[in-house]
Design a protein around this motif. Structure first.
Motif, PDB file in Angstrom:
ATOM      1  N   GLY A  84       0.785  -1.215   0.000  1.00  0.00           N
ATOM      2  CA  GLY A  84       0.000   0.000   0.000  1.00  0.00           C
ATOM      3  C   GLY A  84       0.821   1.270   0.000  1.00  0.00           C
ATOM      4  O   GLY A  84       0.285   2.369   0.166  1.00  0.00           O
ATOM      5  N   THR A  85       2.146   1.164  -0.218  1.00  0.00           N
ATOM      6  CA  THR A  85       2.998   2.355  -0.263  1.00  0.00           C
ATOM      7  C   THR A  85       3.091   2.928  -1.678  1.00  0.00           C
ATOM      8  O   THR A  85       3.521   4.067  -1.852  1.00  0.00           O
ATOM      9  CB  THR A  85       4.411   2.027   0.244  1.00  0.00           C
ATOM     10  N   VAL A  86       2.742   2.139  -2.668  1.00  0.00           N
ATOM     11  CA  VAL A  86       2.584   2.602  -4.051  1.00  0.00           C
ATOM     12  C   VAL A  86       1.139   2.317  -4.427  1.00  0.00           C
ATOM     13  O   VAL A  86       0.663   1.189  -4.283  1.00  0.00           O
ATOM     14  CB  VAL A  86       3.547   1.875  -5.015  1.00  0.00           C
ATOM     15  N   GLU A  87       0.436   3.342  -4.888  1.00  0.00           N
ATOM     16  CA  GLU A  87      -1.002   3.181  -5.115  1.00  0.00           C
ATOM     17  C   GLU A  87      -1.334   2.606  -6.485  1.00  0.00           C
ATOM     18  O   GLU A  87      -2.364   1.946  -6.646  1.00  0.00           O
ATOM     19  CB  GLU A  87      -1.704   4.531  -4.944  1.00  0.00           C
ATOM     20  N   ALA A  88      -0.475   2.824  -7.501  1.00  0.00           N
ATOM     21  CA  ALA A  88      -0.792   2.341  -8.848  1.00  0.00           C
ATOM     22  C   ALA A  88       0.480   2.096  -9.639  1.00  0.00           C
ATOM     23  O   ALA A  88       1.514   2.743  -9.408  1.00  0.00           O
ATOM     24  CB  ALA A  88      -1.689   3.340  -9.579  1.00  0.00           C
ATOM     25  N   LEU A  89       0.382   1.167 -10.582  1.00  0.00           N
ATOM     26  CA  LEU A  89       1.526   0.781 -11.405  1.00  0.00           C
ATOM     27  C   LEU A  89       1.030   0.372 -12.779  1.00  0.00           C
ATOM     28  O   LEU A  89       0.081  -0.393 -12.901  1.00  0.00           O
ATOM     29  CB  LEU A  89       2.286  -0.380 -10.745  1.00  0.00           C
ATOM     30  N   VAL A  90       1.679   0.898 -13.819  1.00  0.00           N
ATOM     31  CA  VAL A  90       1.372   0.503 -15.197  1.00  0.00           C
ATOM     32  C   VAL A  90       2.592  -0.258 -15.724  1.00  0.00           C
ATOM     33  O   VAL A  90       3.655   0.335 -15.923  1.00  0.00           O
ATOM     34  CB  VAL A  90       1.093   1.727 -16.090  1.00  0.00           C
ATOM     35  N   THR A  91       2.442  -1.569 -15.922  1.00  0.00           N
ATOM     36  CA  THR A  91       3.592  -2.375 -16.316  1.00  0.00           C
ATOM     37  C   THR A  91       3.140  -3.674 -16.956  1.00  0.00           C
ATOM     38  O   THR A  91       2.035  -4.153 -16.672  1.00  0.00           O
ATOM     39  CB  THR A  91       4.482  -2.684 -15.087  1.00  0.00           C
ATOM     40  N   PRO A  92       3.958  -4.252 -17.838  1.00  0.00           N
ATOM     41  CA  PRO A  92       3.607  -5.561 -18.411  1.00  0.00           C
ATOM     42  C   PRO A  92       3.343  -6.594 -17.318  1.00  0.00           C
ATOM     43  O   PRO A  92       4.029  -6.625 -16.294  1.00  0.00           O
ATOM     44  CB  PRO A  92       4.840  -5.919 -19.240  1.00  0.00           C
ATOM     45  N   SER A  93       2.373  -7.444 -17.573  1.00  0.00           N
ATOM     46  CA  SER A  93       1.912  -8.385 -16.546  1.00  0.00           C
ATOM     47  C   SER A  93       2.941  -9.446 -16.198  1.00  0.00           C
ATOM     48  O   SER A  93       2.932  -9.977 -15.081  1.00  0.00           O
ATOM     49  CB  SER A  93       0.626  -9.078 -17.012  1.00  0.00           C
ATOM     50  N   PHE A  94       3.861  -9.761 -17.134  1.00  0.00           N
ATOM     51  CA  PHE A  94       4.808 -10.841 -16.858  1.00  0.00           C
ATOM     52  C   PHE A  94       5.717 -10.525 -15.675  1.00  0.00           C
ATOM     53  O   PHE A  94       6.311 -11.426 -15.097  1.00  0.00           O
ATOM     54  CB  PHE A  94       5.672 -11.178 -18.079  1.00  0.00           C
ATOM     55  N   PHE A  95       5.834  -9.232 -15.298  1.00  0.00           N
ATOM     56  CA  PHE A  95       6.626  -8.901 -14.116  1.00  0.00           C
ATOM     57  C   PHE A  95       5.978  -9.431 -12.846  1.00  0.00           C
ATOM     58  O   PHE A  95       6.632  -9.521 -11.807  1.00  0.00           O
ATOM     59  CB  PHE A  95       6.806  -7.386 -14.006  1.00  0.00           C
ATOM     60  N   LEU A  96       4.696  -9.772 -12.924  1.00  0.00           N
ATOM     61  CA  LEU A  96       3.990 -10.301 -11.763  1.00  0.00           C
ATOM     62  C   LEU A  96       3.838 -11.821 -11.817  1.00  0.00           C
ATOM     63  O   LEU A  96       3.152 -12.403 -10.991  1.00  0.00           O
ATOM     64  CB  LEU A  96       2.605  -9.654 -11.640  1.00  0.00           C
ATOM     65  N   SER A  97       4.489 -12.443 -12.788  1.00  0.00           N
ATOM     66  CA  SER A  97       4.303 -13.892 -12.959  1.00  0.00           C
ATOM     67  C   SER A  97       4.905 -14.690 -11.806  1.00  0.00           C
ATOM     68  O   SER A  97       4.533 -15.846 -11.584  1.00  0.00           O
ATOM     69  CB  SER A  97       4.889 -14.355 -14.293  1.00  0.00           C
ATOM     70  N   PHE A 236       1.783  -6.351 -27.353  1.00  0.00           N
ATOM     71  CA  PHE A 236       1.854  -6.107 -25.920  1.00  0.00           C
ATOM     72  C   PHE A 236       0.552  -5.520 -25.389  1.00  0.00           C
ATOM     73  O   PHE A 236       0.080  -4.485 -25.872  1.00  0.00           O
ATOM     74  CB  PHE A 236       3.007  -5.159 -25.608  1.00  0.00           C
ATOM     75  N   ALA A 237      -0.014  -6.174 -24.392  1.00  0.00           N
ATOM     76  CA  ALA A 237      -1.167  -5.675 -23.654  1.00  0.00           C
ATOM     77  C   ALA A 237      -0.707  -5.437 -22.223  1.00  0.00           C
ATOM     78  O   ALA A 237      -0.286  -6.369 -21.534  1.00  0.00           O
ATOM     79  CB  ALA A 237      -2.314  -6.667 -23.695  1.00  0.00           C
ATOM     80  N   VAL A 238      -0.752  -4.192 -21.793  1.00  0.00           N
ATOM     81  CA  VAL A 238      -0.160  -3.796 -20.510  1.00  0.00           C
ATOM     82  C   VAL A 238      -1.261  -3.409 -19.522  1.00  0.00           C
ATOM     83  O   VAL A 238      -1.996  -2.451 -19.756  1.00  0.00           O
ATOM     84  CB  VAL A 238       0.802  -2.611 -20.709  1.00  0.00           C
ATOM     85  N   PRO A 239      -1.382  -4.119 -18.399  1.00  0.00           N
ATOM     86  CA  PRO A 239      -2.396  -3.771 -17.407  1.00  0.00           C
ATOM     87  C   PRO A 239      -2.032  -2.543 -16.573  1.00  0.00           C
ATOM     88  O   PRO A 239      -0.864  -2.180 -16.435  1.00  0.00           O
ATOM     89  CB  PRO A 239      -2.461  -5.021 -16.512  1.00  0.00           C
ATOM     90  N   VAL A 240      -3.059  -1.941 -16.016  1.00  0.00           N
ATOM     91  CA  VAL A 240      -2.914  -0.892 -15.004  1.00  0.00           C
ATOM     92  C   VAL A 240      -3.353  -1.497 -13.672  1.00  0.00           C
ATOM     93  O   VAL A 240      -4.488  -1.975 -13.553  1.00  0.00           O
ATOM     94  CB  VAL A 240      -3.767   0.346 -15.335  1.00  0.00           C
ATOM     95  N   TYR A 241      -2.471  -1.479 -12.698  1.00  0.00           N
ATOM     96  CA  TYR A 241      -2.742  -2.080 -11.396  1.00  0.00           C
ATOM     97  C   TYR A 241      -2.876  -1.011 -10.315  1.00  0.00           C
ATOM     98  O   TYR A 241      -2.229   0.042 -10.396  1.00  0.00           O
ATOM     99  CB  TYR A 241      -1.600  -3.018 -10.992  1.00  0.00           C
ATOM    100  N   VAL A 242      -3.700  -1.295  -9.324  1.00  0.00           N
ATOM    101  CA  VAL A 242      -3.739  -0.453  -8.127  1.00  0.00           C
ATOM    102  C   VAL A 242      -3.593  -1.335  -6.897  1.00  0.00           C
ATOM    103  O   VAL A 242      -3.884  -2.540  -6.928  1.00  0.00           O
ATOM    104  CB  VAL A 242      -5.042   0.368  -8.012  1.00  0.00           C
ATOM    105  N   SER A 243      -3.123  -0.713  -5.837  1.00  0.00           N
ATOM    106  CA  SER A 243      -3.044  -1.399  -4.551  1.00  0.00           C
ATOM    107  C   SER A 243      -4.460  -1.665  -4.038  1.00  0.00           C
ATOM    108  O   SER A 243      -5.260  -0.741  -3.907  1.00  0.00           O
ATOM    109  CB  SER A 243      -2.281  -0.526  -3.546  1.00  0.00           C
ATOM    110  N   LYS A 244      -4.775  -2.919  -3.773  1.00  0.00           N
ATOM    111  CA  LYS A 244      -6.106  -3.240  -3.267  1.00  0.00           C
ATOM    112  C   LYS A 244      -6.317  -2.630  -1.881  1.00  0.00           C
ATOM    113  O   LYS A 244      -7.425  -2.190  -1.543  1.00  0.00           O
ATOM    114  CB  LYS A 244      -6.318  -4.753  -3.210  1.00  0.00           C
TER     115      LYS A 244
END
Length: 315
Positions: A84-97, A236-244
């Motif tokens: 929860g220290t970073v609220e949002a991240l735009v990055t390729p999903s494979f970094f979260l694999s 490339f399809a890049v998601p936008v993530y937020v801290s839940k």
């Protein structure tokens, strides 16, 4: 003395008024948005989202933008999302694999066959209902997805045939959907962060890069390697993530605002992306870079090998 007393009292009253006024307009929530790149679709989404959500929330959400890994390397930003220290991240999903292996699938050869196919697929409600929730039990929520650009190779030497890639150390993302196709054609896949690519290419640690042409152009890699080969193995399809944790702390009305504005910005980026990709190639060529394609038979050979390797990963 009476005048001095009156003046002092007035100062205290005005200070109190300004203090209350300042509290009324101060943002209730800060939204730091990070991305590893700059001046591409990921950064553009951030720049468009910022004024929309600040206006929509009537100033309750204040957005801060941090492109070019200003919040740290991608793994650190992912940890920030979870804590929860970073609220949002735009990055390729494979970094979260590493957290969830299904995040690798967006890099698969043949998943999309064009930018238009990518946009139609990622806009489909069933697709979104399947993909978007997969990280929520890890503290990360997906709110949008951006179709960025087709894959290409950047090399110091011209690539005229698949065999020209044999033995070459090619930078890829740490996804089996990128690693295995390179192994299948005899190349040596070398995962590394984007920030390490240019110096590694310059020092000869790697011989080439598999990524996006707009990235090659924006990072001015023509000073190191001049040859882009458009191979379009993936789009490339890049998601936008937020801290839940952060998202769940928002009132329901602001949660709705974040989701709706994220989708509105996503929908408005198709034309921008196509123009930006074309402009990047023009700038690349104007700077002395080369852009080419494999002969048809060689492109088919590459595509067939990459597809077979991808299917093997899926088995």
């Amino acid at each position: 003395m009476k005048l001095l007393h009156w003046f002092t009292s007035a100062v205290f009253v005005l200070a109190a008024i300004f203090a209350v006024s300042g509290q009324a307009v101060a943002a209730d929530f800060t939204m730091k948005i990070g991305t590893p790149t700059i001046n591409d679709i990921q950064h553009e989404w951030m720049k468009r989202f910022e004024p929309r959500i600040e206006k929509r929330s009537n100033g309750a959400i204040e957005v801060e933008l941090y492109p070019a890994s200003q919040l740290g390397a991608v793994p650190r930003m992912i940890e920030g999302l979870q804590f929860g220290t970073v609220e949002a991240l735009v990055t390729p999903s494979f970094f979260l694999s590493g957290l969830e292996k299904r995040n690798s699938i967006l890099a698969a050869t043949g998943l999309f066959n064009s930018m238009e196919h990518c946009r139609k697929t990622t806009s489909d409600p069933e697709f979104r209902d399947t993909l978007f929730p997969i990280m929520e039990d890890r503290g990360i929520k997906t709110i949008a997805i951006l179709c960025s650009a087709p894959q290409a190779f950047l090399t110091k030497n011209t690539i005229n045939a698949v065999d020209d890639l044999k033995g070459q150390k090619i930078r890829v993302l740490a996804s089996p959907f990128e690693v295995k196709p390179m192994e299948a054609i005899g190349a040596s896949p070398t995962p590394m962060p984007l920030g390490d690519v240019a110096p590694s290419l310059q020092r000869g640690v790697i011989d080439g890069v598999s990524s996006l042409p707009i990235v090659f152009s924006k990072f001015k890699m023509h000073t190191i390697a001049k040859h882009i080969t458009m191979t379009r193995l993936s789009y490339f399809a890049v998601p936008v993530y937020v801290s839940k944790k952060w998202f769940d702390s928002l009132p329901a009305a602001l949660q709705t605002a974040v989701l709706e504005e994220a989708k509105t910005v996503e929908d408005g980026l198709a034309e921008w992306a196509d123009a930006a990709n074309n402009q990047a190639m023009e700038e690349w060529k104007a700077a002395g870079g080369m852009v080419g394609e494999l002969p048809e038979a060689e492109q088919k050979k590459l595509q067939d090998a990459a597809t077979a390797a991808t299917l093997a990963v899926l088995e």
